[in-house]
Enzyme design. Structure first.
Site, PDB file in Angstrom:
ATOM      1  N   TRP A   1       0.699  -1.146   0.110  1.00  0.00           N
ATOM      2  CA  TRP A   1      -0.135   0.107  -0.052  1.00  0.00           C
ATOM      3  C   TRP A   1       0.811   1.376  -0.123  1.00  0.00           C
ATOM      4  O   TRP A   1       0.190   2.108  -0.358  1.00  0.00           O
ATOM      5  CB  TRP A   1      -0.960  -0.091   1.254  1.00  0.00           C
ATOM      6  CG  TRP A   1      -1.964   1.097   1.336  1.00  0.00           C
ATOM      7  CD1 TRP A   1      -3.199   1.140   0.435  1.00  0.00           C
ATOM      8  CD2 TRP A   1      -1.939   2.486   1.787  1.00  0.00           C
ATOM      9  NE1 TRP A   1      -3.808   2.312   0.685  1.00  0.00           N
ATOM     10  CE2 TRP A   1      -3.242   2.997   1.605  1.00  0.00           C
ATOM     11  CE3 TRP A   1      -1.018   2.805   2.717  1.00  0.00           C
ATOM     12  CZ2 TRP A   1      -3.430   4.202   2.154  1.00  0.00           C
ATOM     13  CZ3 TRP A   1      -1.688   4.006   3.445  1.00  0.00           C
ATOM     14  CH2 TRP A   1      -2.804   4.665   2.877  1.00  0.00           C
ATOM     15  N   ASP A   2       2.167   1.307   0.253  1.00  0.00           N
ATOM     16  CA  ASP A   2       2.989   2.457   0.560  1.00  0.00           C
ATOM     17  C   ASP A   2       4.358   2.119  -0.240  1.00  0.00           C
ATOM     18  O   ASP A   2       5.242   2.871   0.221  1.00  0.00           O
ATOM     19  CB  ASP A   2       3.262   2.838   1.938  1.00  0.00           C
ATOM     20  CG  ASP A   2       3.611   4.515   1.964  1.00  0.00           C
ATOM     21  OD1 ASP A   2       3.369   5.337   0.924  1.00  0.00           O
ATOM     22  OD2 ASP A   2       4.193   4.714   2.778  1.00  0.00           O
TER      23      ASP A   2
END
Length: 304
Positions: free
Chosen positions: A205-206
């Protein structure tokens, strides 16, 4: 975590960078100040219990304080101290699931404080490469990481998508009629088309250039996941906006979708969902000047 900074000693047991303390106070108010105040005692207890010794100055990113340490047998490691929230709570779950395959290894985890003992990687991150050289590395890591099924206790993209779609009408109505409002509504429409198939893969997600570090056992490894379960198309935004170049948006998108083996239409919709998520965060804060990078990426994908 972002790029680390060294700091001057303001704690009795460990070095706490002043910039880190100021960020915690600014972003989290009394809770942030209490977290910083508790760090020396927390670190001292963990160092004693896990028989670690500090062997270098502390480092800090946006949300975590990291101490270079050595284990009792001399093995180098990193002790990561951070407040537990919806994003950080899943980090040990994801790292255990990956087991070091494409990501930093988790050595120990303390469920009470949220502290993690991690293998020590290098200090050079993927920012040291030119974007066109860095992107295939990032894409390859994303493909490996998202191949894993998500553990059941993680946040679910389906829940996030449902909340975004519920919130969109009121947030869009706060914008004047025009291209920005239309962008928000078009992104929501794209999400609505795929919302019934949110996916079940383990998402970092990052994953951007600063969250990929050089290592000894592999050339590059991912750090700092903010994991959730979902479709890998929701993973692509950090790589699209990192060292942003509007002329590269579609080249990067095509490289990522090809490397990950994604359906390009679904990946487009979920990436527009990430644009929507970022714009909703901004509108929630009362900012009506939409992020030009998000706007550019969203319009490029909608125009395809």
């Amino acid at each position: 975590m972002g790029r680390f900074t060294h700091g001057s000693r303001i704690g009795a047991v460990i070095d706490i960078p002043e910039e880190f303390a100021e960020r915690q106070a600014t972003w989290h108010g009394p809770e942030g100040r209490a977290f910083v105040a508790a760090l020396p005692g927390m670190a001292a207890e963990l160092l004693a219990r896990w028989r670690l010794r500090v062997d270098g100055p502390s480092l800090s990113g946006r949300c975590a304080l990291v101490l270079p340490v050595a284990e009792e047998d001399g093995t180098p490691a990193m002790l990561k101290l951070q407040a537990v929230d919806d994003e950080t709570a899943g980090e040990p779950v994801a790292l255990r699931a990956w087991g070091g395959d494409g990501a930093v290894r988790l050595l120990r985890y303390d469920g009470t404080t949220g502290a993690l003992l991690l293998e020590r990687l290098g200090t050079r991150d993927l920012e040291t490469l030119e974007p066109r050289a860095a992107m295939p590395v990032l894409a390859g890591l994303l493909a490996r990481l998202s191949a894993a099924p998500a553990p059941p206790e993680l946040r679910r993209l389906g829940d996030i998508a449902a909340r975004m779609l519920d919130e969109t009408p009121a947030r869009a109505a706060a914008l004047p009629a025009g291209p920005d409002r239309r962008l928000v509504l078009d992104c929501a429409a794209a999400v609505r088309e795929v919302a019934d198939a949110p996916g079940d893969r383990l998402l970092h997600w990052d994953l951007h250039f600063e969250n990929i570090l050089a290592a000894d056992r592999e050339p590059w490894l991912a750090i700092d996941p903010k994991p959730l379960a979902g479709d890998p198309g929701f993973e692509l935004m950090p790589a699209l906006r990192n060292r942003f170049d509007p002329d590269d948006t579609l080249w990067r998108f095509d490289l990522l979708t090809e490397t990950l083996g994604l359906d390009r239409g679904a990946a487009r919709a979920w990436t527009l969902g990430r644009v929507l998520q970022n714009l909703l965060w901004q509108l929630r804060e009362g900012d009506r000047e939409l992020d030009p990078v998000q706007v550019s990426i969203g319009r490029a994908l909608l125009a395809r």
